[in-house]
Design a protein around this motif. Sequence first.
Motif, PDB file in Angstrom:
ATOM      1  N   LEU A 139       0.829  -1.203   0.000  1.00  6.48           N
ATOM      2  CA  LEU A 139       0.000   0.000   0.000  1.00  6.48           C
ATOM      3  C   LEU A 139       0.864   1.254   0.000  1.00  6.48           C
ATOM      4  CD1 LEU A 139      -2.640  -1.175   2.624  1.00  6.48           C
ATOM      5  CD2 LEU A 139      -3.037  -0.889   0.165  1.00  6.48           C
ATOM      6  N   GLY A 140       1.951   1.232   0.787  1.00  8.63           N
ATOM      7  CA  GLY A 140       2.835   2.382   0.851  1.00  8.63           C
ATOM      8  C   GLY A 140       3.565   2.631  -0.452  1.00  8.63           C
ATOM      9  N   ALA A 141       4.043   1.551  -1.071  1.00  9.79           N
ATOM     10  CA  ALA A 141       4.785   1.694  -2.323  1.00  9.79           C
ATOM     11  C   ALA A 141       3.919   2.267  -3.436  1.00  9.79           C
ATOM     12  CB  ALA A 141       5.350   0.337  -2.744  1.00  9.79           C
ATOM     13  N   LEU A 142       2.633   1.951  -3.409  1.00 11.12           N
ATOM     14  CA  LEU A 142       1.709   2.419  -4.443  1.00 11.12           C
ATOM     15  C   LEU A 142       1.019   3.730  -4.072  1.00 11.12           C
ATOM     16  CD1 LEU A 142       0.027  -1.021  -5.267  1.00 11.12           C
ATOM     17  CD2 LEU A 142       1.693   0.202  -6.680  1.00 11.12           C
ATOM     18  N   GLY A 143       1.164   4.156  -2.824  1.00 13.19           N
ATOM     19  CA  GLY A 143       0.439   5.334  -2.372  1.00 13.19           C
ATOM     20  C   GLY A 143      -1.044   5.076  -2.230  1.00 13.19           C
ATOM     21  N   TRP A 144      -1.381   3.861  -1.833  1.00 13.80           N
ATOM     22  CA  TRP A 144      -2.778   3.434  -1.750  1.00 13.80           C
ATOM     23  C   TRP A 144      -3.316   3.378  -0.327  1.00 13.80           C
ATOM     24  CZ3 TRP A 144      -4.011  -1.219  -5.506  1.00 13.80           C
ATOM     25  CH2 TRP A 144      -3.912  -0.776  -6.848  1.00 13.80           C
ATOM     26  N   GLN A 145      -2.651   4.015   0.620  1.00 18.44           N
ATOM     27  CA  GLN A 145      -3.075   3.874   2.021  1.00 18.44           C
ATOM     28  C   GLN A 145      -4.533   4.279   2.236  1.00 18.44           C
ATOM     29  OE1 GLN A 145      -0.307   5.380   0.917  1.00 18.44           O
ATOM     30  NE2 GLN A 145       1.434   5.119   2.315  1.00 18.44           N
ATOM     31  N   ASP A 146      -5.019   5.240   1.477  1.00 24.48           N
ATOM     32  CA  ASP A 146      -6.388   5.724   1.652  1.00 24.48           C
ATOM     33  C   ASP A 146      -7.277   5.423   0.445  1.00 24.48           C
ATOM     34  OD1 ASP A 146      -5.784   6.926   4.180  1.00 24.48           O
ATOM     35  OD2 ASP A 146      -4.805   8.565   3.095  1.00 24.48           O
ATOM     36  N   LEU A 147      -6.822   4.512  -0.415  1.00 24.99           N
ATOM     37  CA  LEU A 147      -7.578   4.255  -1.642  1.00 24.99           C
ATOM     38  C   LEU A 147      -8.879   3.515  -1.373  1.00 24.99           C
ATOM     39  CD1 LEU A 147      -7.733   4.386  -4.728  1.00 24.99           C
ATOM     40  CD2 LEU A 147      -6.430   2.234  -4.805  1.00 24.99           C
ATOM     41  N   ALA A 148      -8.848   2.515  -0.483  1.00 22.39           N
ATOM     42  CA  ALA A 148     -10.029   1.701  -0.198  1.00 22.39           C
ATOM     43  C   ALA A 148     -10.630   2.095   1.148  1.00 22.39           C
ATOM     44  CB  ALA A 148      -9.648   0.225  -0.197  1.00 22.39           C
ATOM     45  N   ASP A 149     -11.837   1.626   1.390  1.00 21.55           N
ATOM     46  CA  ASP A 149     -12.492   1.897   2.669  1.00 21.55           C
ATOM     47  C   ASP A 149     -11.857   1.110   3.807  1.00 21.55           C
ATOM     48  OD1 ASP A 149     -15.089   3.554   1.989  1.00 21.55           O
ATOM     49  OD2 ASP A 149     -14.943   2.001   0.457  1.00 21.55           O
ATOM     50  N   LEU A 150     -11.287  -0.059   3.481  1.00 23.29           N
ATOM     51  CA  LEU A 150     -10.718  -0.942   4.499  1.00 23.29           C
ATOM     52  C   LEU A 150      -9.721  -1.868   3.824  1.00 23.29           C
ATOM     53  CD1 LEU A 150     -10.967  -2.091   7.485  1.00 23.29           C
ATOM     54  CD2 LEU A 150     -12.666  -3.677   6.553  1.00 23.29           C
ATOM     55  N   THR A 151      -8.665  -2.254   4.546  1.00 21.93           N
ATOM     56  CA  THR A 151      -7.743  -3.278   4.049  1.00 21.93           C
ATOM     57  C   THR A 151      -7.684  -4.399   5.075  1.00 21.93           C
ATOM     58  OG1 THR A 151      -5.775  -2.259   5.049  1.00 21.93           O
ATOM     59  CG2 THR A 151      -6.372  -1.565   2.804  1.00 21.93           C
ATOM     60  N   LEU A 152      -7.596  -5.645   4.574  1.00 21.61           N
ATOM     61  CA  LEU A 152      -7.623  -6.811   5.455  1.00 21.61           C
ATOM     62  C   LEU A 152      -6.554  -7.815   5.061  1.00 21.61           C
ATOM     63  CD1 LEU A 152     -11.463  -7.579   5.598  1.00 21.61           C
ATOM     64  CD2 LEU A 152     -10.085  -6.563   7.429  1.00 21.61           C
ATOM     65  N   CYS A 153      -5.950  -8.439   6.071  1.00 22.24           N
ATOM     66  CA  CYS A 153      -5.069  -9.584   5.885  1.00 22.24           C
ATOM     67  C   CYS A 153      -5.613 -10.708   6.770  1.00 22.24           C
ATOM     68  CB  CYS A 153      -3.629  -9.226   6.248  1.00 22.24           C
ATOM     69  SG  CYS A 153      -3.379  -8.879   8.007  1.00 22.24           S
ATOM     70  N   PRO A 154      -5.102 -11.926   6.647  1.00 22.63           N
ATOM     71  CA  PRO A 154      -5.659 -13.032   7.432  1.00 22.63           C
ATOM     72  C   PRO A 154      -5.701 -12.766   8.935  1.00 22.63           C
ATOM     73  CG  PRO A 154      -4.326 -13.908   5.672  1.00 22.63           C
ATOM     74  CD  PRO A 154      -4.133 -12.416   5.638  1.00 22.63           C
ATOM     75  N   ALA A 155      -4.685 -12.106   9.482  1.00 23.96           N
ATOM     76  CA  ALA A 155      -4.666 -11.840  10.926  1.00 23.96           C
ATOM     77  C   ALA A 155      -5.860 -10.995  11.359  1.00 23.96           C
ATOM     78  CB  ALA A 155      -3.362 -11.153  11.319  1.00 23.96           C
ATOM     79  N   ASP A 156      -6.363 -10.144  10.469  1.00 19.07           N
ATOM     80  CA  ASP A 156      -7.510  -9.302  10.792  1.00 19.07           C
ATOM     81  C   ASP A 156      -8.806 -10.101  10.881  1.00 19.07           C
ATOM     82  OD1 ASP A 156      -5.951  -6.909  10.700  1.00 19.07           O
ATOM     83  OD2 ASP A 156      -6.090  -6.947   8.510  1.00 19.07           O
ATOM     84  N   ALA A 157      -8.768 -11.314  10.326  1.00 18.21           N
ATOM     85  CA  ALA A 157      -9.964 -12.160  10.300  1.00 18.21           C
ATOM     86  C   ALA A 157      -9.794 -13.386  11.191  1.00 18.21           C
ATOM     87  CB  ALA A 157     -10.264 -12.590   8.860  1.00 18.21           C
ATOM     88  N   GLY A 158      -8.961 -13.254  12.204  1.00 21.95           N
ATOM     89  CA  GLY A 158      -8.780 -14.356  13.135  1.00 21.95           C
ATOM     90  C   GLY A 158      -7.703 -15.339  12.748  1.00 21.95           C
ATOM     91  N   GLY A 159      -6.974 -15.054  11.663  1.00 26.70           N
ATOM     92  CA  GLY A 159      -5.845 -15.892  11.284  1.00 26.70           C
ATOM     93  C   GLY A 159      -6.078 -16.798  10.094  1.00 26.70           C
ATOM     94  N   ARG A 160      -7.324 -16.979   9.688  1.00 29.71           N
ATOM     95  CA  ARG A 160      -7.589 -17.860   8.550  1.00 29.71           C
ATOM     96  C   ARG A 160      -7.758 -17.033   7.280  1.00 29.71           C
ATOM     97  NH1 ARG A 160     -11.974 -22.503   9.680  1.00 29.71           N
ATOM     98  NH2 ARG A 160     -13.381 -20.744   9.266  1.00 29.71           N
ATOM     99  N   GLY A 161      -6.899 -17.314   6.303  1.00 32.03           N
ATOM    100  CA  GLY A 161      -7.019 -16.652   5.011  1.00 32.03           C
ATOM    101  C   GLY A 161      -7.827 -17.500   4.048  1.00 32.03           C
ATOM    102  N   ARG A 162      -7.706 -17.206   2.765  1.00 27.03           N
ATOM    103  CA  ARG A 162      -8.397 -17.989   1.749  1.00 27.03           C
ATOM    104  C   ARG A 162      -7.851 -19.432   1.721  1.00 27.03           C
ATOM    105  NH1 ARG A 162      -5.993 -13.597  -1.147  1.00 27.03           N
ATOM    106  NH2 ARG A 162      -7.307 -11.756  -1.016  1.00 27.03           N
ATOM    107  N   PRO A 163      -8.644 -20.425   1.379  1.00 26.79           N
ATOM    108  CA  PRO A 163      -9.978 -20.353   0.778  1.00 26.79           C
ATOM    109  C   PRO A 163     -11.128 -20.229   1.773  1.00 26.79           C
ATOM    110  CG  PRO A 163      -9.303 -22.635   0.895  1.00 26.79           C
ATOM    111  CD  PRO A 163      -8.143 -21.821   1.417  1.00 26.79           C
ATOM    112  N   TYR A 164     -10.822 -20.010   3.053  1.00 23.16           N
ATOM    113  CA  TYR A 164     -11.898 -19.785   4.018  1.00 23.16           C
ATOM    114  C   TYR A 164     -12.621 -18.480   3.698  1.00 23.16           C
ATOM    115  CZ  TYR A 164      -9.583 -23.451   6.708  1.00 23.16           C
ATOM    116  OH  TYR A 164      -9.027 -24.638   7.104  1.00 23.16           O
ATOM    117  N   PRO A 165     -13.867 -18.350   4.129  1.00 24.74           N
ATOM    118  CA  PRO A 165     -14.649 -17.141   3.825  1.00 24.74           C
ATOM    119  C   PRO A 165     -14.388 -15.997   4.795  1.00 24.74           C
ATOM    120  CG  PRO A 165     -16.012 -18.690   5.021  1.00 24.74           C
ATOM    121  CD  PRO A 165     -14.699 -19.390   4.778  1.00 24.74           C
ATOM    122  N   ASP A 166     -13.479 -16.180   5.742  1.00 27.01           N
ATOM    123  CA  ASP A 166     -13.377 -15.278   6.881  1.00 27.01           C
ATOM    124  C   ASP A 166     -13.101 -13.820   6.515  1.00 27.01           C
ATOM    125  OD1 ASP A 166     -13.222 -17.966   7.644  1.00 27.01           O
ATOM    126  OD2 ASP A 166     -12.079 -17.526   9.442  1.00 27.01           O
TER     127      ASP A 166
END
Length: 240
Positions: A139-166
């Motif tokens: 996000l920093g390299a692209l200057g996208w820190q404020d581009l989206a309403d929210l950014t998420l990684c697996p840790a933000d969803a309790g640790g489970r990434g795709r293919p889970y729906p979390d």
Amino acid sequence: MVSPLKHPDRTPAPDDVQLVVLDMAGTTVADGGLVEQAFDAAARSLGVEPGSAEHARHLAYVRATMGESKISVFRHLFGDEAAARRANAAFETAYGELVDGGRIAPVAGAREAIETLRAAGRTVVLSTGFARVTQDALLGALGWQDLADLTLCPADAGGRGRPYPDMVLTALLRTRATDSVRRIAVAGDTSYDMLSGRRAGAGTVAGVLTGAHDRTQLESAGATHVLGSVAELPALLGVV
């Protein structure tokens, strides 16, 4: 007696979508195969040499599971939790250095697509299988820190990434952008993106052909639409 709602499970048309969850690498971000380069560094940290049969097997698995949380990939490959964490740390360091070296760029039209969707009142969330430190570097390299309403990684969803729906469901819970999972659109370049969207109940699950997997793989994993790139998404969602 209260009468039941009519057609409660109706799939809304794409132009009824209120929440859009977008993958990053391969979908909105062009990284030119940096995942595989960073994997080489991670494999070497555990004594797996490029060119070996073991490396070839591991790389095939990495390619097949593009979009999955990287720590989950390394847990599968190396079994031992400590080894998986060492590999993941080496991967994140190598990928971050490649990002810092200017090796990434936006997919053509991606920024404009996100801005168009938000201007039309859609809520947009960027998600990734990378750790937060790597996502923030992108996000920093692209200057996208404020581009989206929210950014998420697996840790933000309790640790489970795709293919889970979390992550998709976390996007809904955090933004409260819609009253139904059917009014969510998910877009990504991998089979795991498609599976995640389907398992979350999203009404629109769009594959894009700018990343890891081809049309057949995306459709087999449940894509409702396959687009040339994310730049075509606003038109699909009736935002032009």
